[in-house]
Scaffold this motif. Structure first.
Motif, PDB file in Angstrom:
ATOM      1  N   LYS A   1      54.474 -33.846  51.638  1.00  0.00           N
ATOM      2  CA  LYS A   1      55.236 -33.115  52.650  1.00  0.00           C
ATOM      3  C   LYS A   1      54.641 -33.273  54.049  1.00  0.00           C
ATOM      4  O   LYS A   1      55.120 -32.666  55.004  1.00  0.00           O
TER       5      LYS A   1
ATOM      6  N   PHE B   1      45.550 -31.880  53.370  1.00  0.00           N
ATOM      7  CA  PHE B   1      44.914 -31.207  52.242  1.00  0.00           C
ATOM      8  C   PHE B   1      43.437 -30.920  52.512  1.00  0.00           C
ATOM      9  O   PHE B   1      42.677 -30.596  51.604  1.00  0.00           O
TER      10      PHE B   1
ATOM     11  N   THR C   1      47.101 -36.313  53.858  1.00  0.00           N
ATOM     12  CA  THR C   1      48.242 -35.404  53.788  1.00  0.00           C
ATOM     13  C   THR C   1      48.925 -35.547  52.436  1.00  0.00           C
ATOM     14  O   THR C   1      48.828 -36.591  51.782  1.00  0.00           O
ATOM     15  N   ASP C   2      49.635 -34.477  52.039  1.00  0.00           N
ATOM     16  CA  ASP C   2      50.398 -34.548  50.799  1.00  0.00           C
ATOM     17  C   ASP C   2      51.767 -35.159  51.063  1.00  0.00           C
ATOM     18  O   ASP C   2      52.033 -35.665  52.168  1.00  0.00           O
TER      19      ASP C   2
ATOM     20  N   SER D   1      51.355 -31.659  46.901  1.00  0.00           N
ATOM     21  CA  SER D   1      51.250 -30.246  47.270  1.00  0.00           C
ATOM     22  C   SER D   1      50.927 -29.348  46.081  1.00  0.00           C
ATOM     23  O   SER D   1      50.232 -28.341  46.232  1.00  0.00           O
ATOM     24  N   ASP D   2      51.408 -29.709  44.891  1.00  0.00           N
ATOM     25  CA  ASP D   2      51.186 -28.871  43.718  1.00  0.00           C
ATOM     26  C   ASP D   2      49.881 -29.182  42.989  1.00  0.00           C
ATOM     27  O   ASP D   2      49.578 -28.543  41.979  1.00  0.00           O
TER      28      ASP D   2
ATOM     29  N   VAL E   1      46.812 -29.962  44.907  1.00  0.00           N
ATOM     30  CA  VAL E   1      45.682 -29.910  45.834  1.00  0.00           C
ATOM     31  C   VAL E   1      44.553 -29.051  45.263  1.00  0.00           C
ATOM     32  O   VAL E   1      43.373 -29.412  45.336  1.00  0.00           O
TER      33      VAL E   1
ATOM     34  N   TYR F   1      43.197 -22.902  48.583  1.00  0.00           N
ATOM     35  CA  TYR F   1      44.177 -23.418  47.640  1.00  0.00           C
ATOM     36  C   TYR F   1      43.879 -22.775  46.286  1.00  0.00           C
ATOM     37  O   TYR F   1      42.907 -23.136  45.627  1.00  0.00           O
TER      38      TYR F   1
ATOM     39  N   LYS G   1      51.620 -32.313  54.868  1.00  0.00           N
ATOM     40  CA  LYS G   1      50.671 -31.238  55.136  1.00  0.00           C
ATOM     41  C   LYS G   1      49.259 -31.689  54.777  1.00  0.00           C
ATOM     42  O   LYS G   1      49.021 -32.195  53.686  1.00  0.00           O
TER      43      LYS G   1
END
Length: 362
Positions: A163, A167, A160-161, A135-136, A138, A178, A165
């Motif tokens: 979490k 990307f 997905t990351d 997530s950090d 992307v 992003y 979610k």
């Protein structure tokens, strides 16, 4: 950090600096070479100008003929190959140690992503291999693709990351932003039973050029093991090279790049070492096999290629099943492209390679 062509200062991505045969020019490096089923030799390589790490005429280049490879493979089995692979100390000298993405570092402005340049057959920096972004990272991931003119992204994992979610944007007309990167889905379609192709538009804040890339998503690998059909990955390699050729011609015609700029293929898997490097190795092996066939004697050596690949990506192809998969894939490629004499086809035996089906792909 590796730089490749002009780009804005804030967009520099932390690719490993020492990750291309171009950086090895006049450098003294060591790599393992394997000339028989059980014996191996350590030799040094000094790449001169215009030499390539995986070329046919590079010093200590592999010279194992295809018919010898077939003979050894036919006399072996999965257990023997696993044991053989595990017992050989493939060289990892002069590589950059693994540095995984760290959320806290990126929050502090650290712009590193754990990606590496990988050379192709007679092509410097043909690939960028990278782990699936978290997530950090992307934004860094998409920025690296934009800045390095990567026109084709091949994903071999979930999109997905950590979490869960995605990307990439999932709906047409609903772009996702992003940081300074905006990604828009233009269209998506199923091109093969286990392969999807998506056209994405990438734009960067403050830069007037919108770039078009193709994301090829292969979903047939599963969570464990390797694909049961080497033809799937051979088709994937063909597709990614074909799409890069088309998109590069279009980008040149639109004057979005010039002829001197590289357009690498980005290979993405969960860890950035296993599946992505396996696909890169297969592309190298197939190109080299066909080129040597054109010169009279086809050459193939899986272990030699992996050893050289690890000079660029230290933990590439660490699992024995990747070695076995590459062996079977190269054999299928040779049969497909009629690189094996007809009288030798009956000598091929794969009875020792009947493996359990992958539950994720069947």
């Amino acid at each position: 950090m590796a730089l490749d062509g002009p780009r804005s200062a804030e967009s520099v991505i932390g690719l490993h600096t020492y990750n291309s045969a171009a950086d090895l020019t006049s450098g003294h490096v060591y790599v393992c070479s394997f000339f028989s089923e059980f014996a191996f030799h350590i030799f040094s390589i000094t790449l001169e100008k215009n030499e390539f790490l995986f070329d046919l005429n590079t010093k200590n280049a592999c010279t194992r003929p295809l018919n010898v490879f077939i003979k050894l493979l036919s006399a072996s089995n999965v257990a023997k190959e696993f044991s053989h692979f595990a017992s050989l100390p493939l060289s990892r000298l002069r590589t950059v140690d693994t540095f995984f993405d760290h959320p806290e570092l990126n929050k502090l402005g650290h712009n590193y992503i754990n990606a590496s340049w990988i050379d192709g057959y007679r092509e410097v920096r043909k690939f960028i291999v990278a782990p699936s972004p978290i997530s950090d990272t992307v934004a860094q991931f998409w920025r690296s693709i934009y800045d390095r003119n990567s026109l084709v992204v091949v994903t071999l994992c979930k999109l997905t990351d950590e979490k869960g979610k995605p990307f990439i944007p999932l709906k047409h007309g609903e772009p996702t932003t992003y940081d300074d990167m905006t990604i828009e889905l233009d269209n998506i379609r199923k091109v093969r039973p286990t392969t999807y192709s998506a056209v994405l538009k990438l734009s960067k804040k403050g830069v007037p050029i919108t770039k078009t890339i193709v994301l090829i998503g292969y979903v047939g690998w599963g969570t464990m093991g390797y694909p049961q059909k080497p033809s799937d990955i051979l088709d994937l390699v063909t597709d990614m090279n074909h799409m890069r050729t088309i998109l590069r011609k279009q980008a040149l015609a639109d004057k979005k790049i010039d002829d001197s700029q590289r357009t690498p293929i980005t290979l993405v898997c969960f860890d950035g070492f296993s599946r992505s490097c396996t696909v890169a190795a297969l592309d190298i092996l197939c190109r080299r096999l066909e080129a040597s066939y054109g010169l009279g004697t086809p050459f193939v050596d899986i272990l030699d290629t992996i050893a050289r690949l690890r000079m660029l990506r230290g933990s590439a192809c660490m699992r024995a099943e990747q070695f076995v998969f590459l062996s079977l894939s190269v054999l299928e490629y040779a049969i497909r492209h009629h690189l094996i004499n007809v009288e030798d086809l009956d000598k091929i035996s794969l009875h020792g390679f009947l493996v359990q089906a992958n539950p994720e792909t069947n």
